[in-house]
Design an enzyme around this catalytic site. Sequence first.
Site, PDB file in Angstrom:
ATOM      1  N   SER A   1       0.563  -0.999   0.417  1.00 50.77           N
ATOM      2  CA  SER A   1       0.650  -0.186  -0.120  1.00 50.77           C
ATOM      3  C   SER A   1       1.230   0.999  -0.138  1.00 50.77           C
ATOM      4  O   SER A   1       1.429   1.408   0.919  1.00 50.77           O
ATOM      5  CB  SER A   1      -0.595   0.080   1.013  1.00 50.77           C
ATOM      6  N   GLU A   2       0.669   2.076  -0.801  1.00 50.62           N
ATOM      7  CA  GLU A   2       1.529   3.241  -1.296  1.00 50.62           C
ATOM      8  C   GLU A   2       2.111   4.450  -0.161  1.00 50.62           C
ATOM      9  O   GLU A   2       2.805   4.952   0.572  1.00 50.62           O
ATOM     10  CB  GLU A   2       0.980   4.398  -2.134  1.00 50.62           C
ATOM     11  N   ASN A   3       0.759   4.139   1.157  1.00 53.05           N
ATOM     12  CA  ASN A   3       1.368   5.076   1.873  1.00 53.05           C
ATOM     13  C   ASN A   3       2.318   4.211   2.976  1.00 53.05           C
ATOM     14  O   ASN A   3       2.354   4.814   3.773  1.00 53.05           O
ATOM     15  CB  ASN A   3      -0.158   5.479   2.717  1.00 53.05           C
TER      16      ASN A   3
END
Lengths: 211, 221
Positions: A47-49
């Site tokens: 997940s990009e976060n």
Amino acid sequence: MNRLSDSDLAARVARDIPDGSYVNLGIGKPTHVSAHVPDGREVVYHSENGILGVGPTPPAGQEDVEMIDASKRYITTAPGASFFEHADSFAMMRGGHIDIAVLGAYQVAENGDLANWATLDETFPPAVGGAMDLVVGVPRILVMMRHTGRDGEAKLLRRCTFPLTGLGVVSRVYTDLAVLDVTDAGFVLVDLTPGNSLAEVQAVTEATIHT
Amino acid sequence: MDKRAKDLAEAVAPIPDGASVMIGGFGSSGIPFGLIDALLEQGARELTIIANNAGAGETGVAKLLRDGRVAKVVCSYPRSPGSIWFERRFEAREIELEVIPQGTLAERIRAAGAGLGGFLTPTGYGTLLAEGKETRVIDGRGYVMEGPLHADFALLRAEAGDPWGNLSYHGTARNFNPVMAMGARHSIAEVRHLSEAPLEPERVVTPGIFVQSVVEYGVRP
């Protein structure tokens, strides 16, 4: 025509994700894919976060407010998970380290162009997020979308009319009506949702579907 | 060395009208809610806010937009469920909006902190977001030239901090906080636990050299 539910569509996409893959799931319909990966396959979700190894949703009451995915849903960690900051997270994406990304789309063109961040409505603010980074860096871009728009308009086009996210980046499109590969010759039929005929699906597709 | 501020108000006191302010966080995690509230109280106006999102509901960046403190928003994903204050200000043309791909936003901030004049990225090549920018083709692939993104201040959220300004994080609350600490000229960190004793060096994610002041705020809304 027979239309797959979002859940059945997610299961169809999940069938094509190989064991051992690093996968990024976009916001919306793609988030359902992780629940359908067949038993026995280990898939590591990015997940990009800032997490590799997104685990299942926590039970009610056990949420950690600082543990979310890109869709802002509460998550847990899977075995082997790691946390990192944003510049490293996007190095994974742009740098070709993630194997597969599953994204939503407004439009996909037969040359593989993707439009999923802005419309032509100037009062509707655009929101690009990490989509442009994913499409340039991830070798296999899978798109999950409804075959047609709310008013029945075609979304699989000869050329996109909305602003592009990336040029020639889509590998395969999964819709509620059919699965299509994007090739040098344009869209090529992979399979139809059971009960649908190619003629019916072609009738709601602007681009030509090759067989 | 002691970078501890007395309270949130003292920490945000140096931020003037017209400042550019990076705000850490992604969605609802890693947001310095205490510092944002203190900034609201302090009253600075005409701010340029650099953040991934533009706030949701009546919390965080949304409050600054609600109360008319923001002149410009620089972000990757302004529209999210509940982003009503951003949408109202945008539709009324009361704020300027610059949308930047998320990875480019992070890397431009990193470049500013790392002393780089910019970088070439394939992200956005051939799209609307690359219009007017210098491009180059290397080995047959198109790249867009992106410059460093500086800011006057950064407001950060971390799990633990010490008087030297060292920070460590919790879960996915890390996100933009470490790069923003580097990218701003004056970085202010709100931490859940502020210890007298130094953090274990192996545990430090953001070295204190990037942080100018640190304040404890135990609440995690």
